[in-house]
Design an enzyme around this catalytic site. Sequence first.
Site, PDB file in Angstrom:
ATOM      1  N   CYS A   1       0.809  -1.226   0.000  1.00 34.49           N
ATOM      2  CA  CYS A   1       0.000   0.000   0.000  1.00 34.49           C
ATOM      3  C   CYS A   1       0.842   1.276   0.000  1.00 34.49           C
ATOM      4  O   CYS A   1       0.301   2.365  -0.106  1.00 34.49           O
ATOM      5  CB  CYS A   1      -0.965   0.008   1.186  1.00 34.49           C
ATOM      6  SG  CYS A   1      -2.260  -1.228   1.030  1.00 34.49           S
TER       7      CYS A   1
ATOM      8  N   GLU B   1     -12.979   0.467   2.162  1.00 32.11           N
ATOM      9  CA  GLU B   1     -11.887   0.562   1.202  1.00 32.11           C
ATOM     10  C   GLU B   1     -11.896  -0.756   0.448  1.00 32.11           C
ATOM     11  O   GLU B   1     -11.429  -1.783   0.956  1.00 32.11           O
ATOM     12  CB  GLU B   1     -10.566   0.773   1.932  1.00 32.11           C
ATOM     13  CG  GLU B   1      -9.382   0.962   1.013  1.00 32.11           C
ATOM     14  CD  GLU B   1      -8.083   1.072   1.757  1.00 32.11           C
ATOM     15  OE1 GLU B   1      -7.647   2.203   2.011  1.00 32.11           O
ATOM     16  OE2 GLU B   1      -7.529   0.011   2.097  1.00 32.11           O
TER      17      GLU B   1
ATOM     18  N   HIS C   1     -12.562  10.331  -7.938  1.00 30.91           N
ATOM     19  CA  HIS C   1     -11.544  10.364  -8.987  1.00 30.91           C
ATOM     20  C   HIS C   1     -10.407  11.335  -8.663  1.00 30.91           C
ATOM     21  O   HIS C   1      -9.912  12.050  -9.523  1.00 30.91           O
ATOM     22  CB  HIS C   1     -12.163  10.663 -10.355  1.00 30.91           C
ATOM     23  CG  HIS C   1     -12.888   9.479 -10.904  1.00 30.91           C
ATOM     24  ND1 HIS C   1     -14.173   9.184 -10.536  1.00 30.91           N
ATOM     25  CD2 HIS C   1     -12.491   8.508 -11.758  1.00 30.91           C
ATOM     26  CE1 HIS C   1     -14.555   8.083 -11.151  1.00 30.91           C
ATOM     27  NE2 HIS C   1     -13.550   7.647 -11.893  1.00 30.91           N
TER      28      HIS C   1
END
EC number: 4.-.-.-
Length: 117
Positions: free
Chosen positions: A23, A108, A67
């Site tokens: 990550c 998530e 986005h």
Amino acid sequence: MFFLSREFSFDAAHRVIDYNGKCEKLHGHTYHLIVTITGDLKEDGMVLDFSILKKVVQEKVIVFLDHKYLNDVFENPTTEIVAQWIFKTLDNAFKEYNCKVYEIILFEGDNNRVSIR
């Protein structure tokens, strides 16, 4: 006491700072958000019109995160930090409607989530 909830989703990219693992590299998620507000029943028989709930979340949260590269918005965009920002932002916004945010659940991806009350 009444609780109203609505679900939303947005897509965003991030990388976790000071983290040793996959990550730490740039990657993206589809985030799912459940916003639950609480308030008293008003004379019109509603706590808040669901269309207002949708509008507030879209205008105060979704347009800022969808986005986006979350590292441009947050110093270290962990799911916990993003959820905390959403909670504070919406709790302030819903005061105008005599409501409070009860809970934010931010997923998530499909399997990981953070909740804050």
